[in-house]
Motif scaffolding. Structure first.
Motif, short mmCIF file in Angstrom:
data_model
loop_
_atom_site.label_atom_id
_atom_site.label_comp_id
_atom_site.label_asym_id
_atom_site.label_seq_id
_atom_site.Cartn_x
_atom_site.Cartn_y
_atom_site.Cartn_z
N GLU A 168 -75.40 0.24 -16.60
CA GLU A 168 -75.42 0.77 -18.05
C GLU A 168 -76.86 0.67 -18.80
O GLU A 168 -77.16 1.59 -19.45
N LEU A 169 -77.41 -0.51 -18.60
CA LEU A 169 -78.79 -0.59 -19.33
C LEU A 169 -79.85 0.49 -18.67
O LEU A 169 -80.71 1.02 -19.26
N THR A 170 -79.88 0.43 -17.31
CA THR A 170 -80.62 1.54 -16.68
C THR A 170 -80.71 2.93 -17.16
O THR A 170 -81.29 3.67 -17.65
N ALA A 171 -78.96 3.35 -17.46
CA ALA A 171 -79.00 4.53 -18.01
C ALA A 171 -79.30 4.73 -19.37
O ALA A 171 -79.94 5.80 -19.85
N GLN A 172 -78.92 3.61 -20.37
CA GLN A 172 -79.50 3.60 -21.59
C GLN A 172 -81.12 3.77 -21.67
O GLN A 172 -81.73 4.17 -22.39
N LEU A 203 -69.17 -12.50 -5.65
CA LEU A 203 -69.22 -11.12 -5.56
C LEU A 203 -68.57 -10.46 -6.62
O LEU A 203 -68.91 -9.46 -7.23
N ALA A 204 -67.33 -10.82 -7.16
CA ALA A 204 -66.59 -10.03 -7.95
C ALA A 204 -67.47 -10.13 -9.50
O ALA A 204 -67.49 -9.23 -10.02
N ALA A 205 -68.04 -11.43 -9.71
CA ALA A 205 -68.76 -11.55 -10.86
C ALA A 205 -70.08 -10.74 -10.99
O ALA A 205 -70.23 -10.11 -11.90
N ARG A 206 -70.49 -10.76 -9.55
CA ARG A 206 -71.98 -9.97 -9.67
C ARG A 206 -71.62 -8.50 -9.87
O ARG A 206 -72.22 -7.69 -10.43
N ARG A 207 -70.56 -8.00 -9.49
CA ARG A 207 -70.25 -6.58 -9.63
C ARG A 207 -70.23 -6.33 -10.93
O ARG A 207 -70.43 -5.11 -11.45
N LEU A 208 -69.29 -7.18 -11.75
CA LEU A 208 -69.23 -7.15 -12.94
C LEU A 208 -70.74 -6.82 -13.68
O LEU A 208 -70.77 -5.92 -14.68
#
Length: 259
Positions: free
Chosen positions: A29-33, A17-22
């Motif tokens: 960020e990609l969606t916003a870009q 879960l920690a890796a997935r949240r990262l």
């Protein structure tokens, strides 16, 4: 990408879960870009279309304005199917397999999608029947359309070594036809404008199968192939026997991995 479990960290649910949240943060960020780039695309200036192009369609000759079918926006997919080819490009066919389901949704938003190739209409119609497609497909045979929008090249141009493709001078070998997308708009007075064109991996977003594959551990799994889409077949050619590698003509020629 190697998907052997031994090559991946095996962790607890909490660590996963920690890796997935990262990764989720990177995805956002990609969606916003992507939204920012799409907004820039919509702000591009327009170029008037002054040439009278004529296409050969199932109901006879059609103008570019006719391809709009009364709507205000038109997307043209430039499908690689040269006049002497026996069938359409396998990779363009891969993209075309994703078109029909989108058509009613596009029409509801005032957008028409048409497919254009240089092959004669009878060849297009026969291949369309074979593939079971319903989208509109017209021939630009005898027209400058493909040449003006930089998806087809004369033998004389190819003899010069490089042609204008994807907004740069490229060596495309002996390929007289390549693929692309062009977008047009029509105003209230009937004036036509060219608003956008994209080539090579610019069409990637239209291939939904690839985006399903991108969700999996192996992804597109194209490393080591002669070119990225060498595995693609016409959808009626999978499964019978071990297929031979796709060869040119194909829209994923050696340079198609580039943006």
């Amino acid at each position: 990408m190697n998907t052997n479990p031994a090559m991946h960290a095996i962790v607890s649910r909490e660590e996963w879960l920690a890796a997935r949240r990262l990764l989720l943060a990177r995805e956002k960020e990609l969606t916003a870009q992507r939204d920012l780039v799409s907004a820039e695309r919509r702000r591009l200036p327009w170029v008037p279309v002054d040439k009278a192009y004529v296409f050969h369609g199932p109901n006879g000759p059609e103008s570019l304005a006719g391809l709009f079918e009364g709507r205000s926006q038109l997307i043209v997919y430039h499908f690689m199917f040269g006049p002497d080819w026996k069938e359409g490009c396998p990779s363009c066919s891969f993209l075309a397999d994703h078109v029909d389901g989108a058509l009613p949704h596009l029409a509801a938003r005032g957008i028409t999608l048409a497919v254009v190739s240089r092959a004669p209409l009878d060849k297009l119609a026969a291949f369309k029947r074979r593939m079971g497609w319903r989208f509109k497909w017209v021939s630009s045979s005898g027209s400058d359309f493909n040449y003006d929008y930089h998806v087809s090249f004369t033998p004389e141009a190819l003899a010069g070594g490089k042609v204008d493709y994807n907004y740069r001078m490229e060596d495309v070998g002996n390929m007289e036809d390549l693929h692309g997308i062009s977008v047009f708009a029509r105003d209230g007075q009937g004036n036509l404008f060219h608003t956008y064109s994209s080539y090579a991996r610019g069409a990637d977003a239209l291939v939904g199968t690839y985006h399903y594959m991108d969700l999996t551990p192996k992804g597109r799994d194209e490393d080591g192939l002669p070119f990225p889409m060498a595995w693609v077949r016409h959808h009626d050619k999978y499964g019978a026997a071990e297929p031979t590698a796709q060869v040119a003509p194909a829209c994923c020629h050696a340079e198609a991995g580039a943006a």
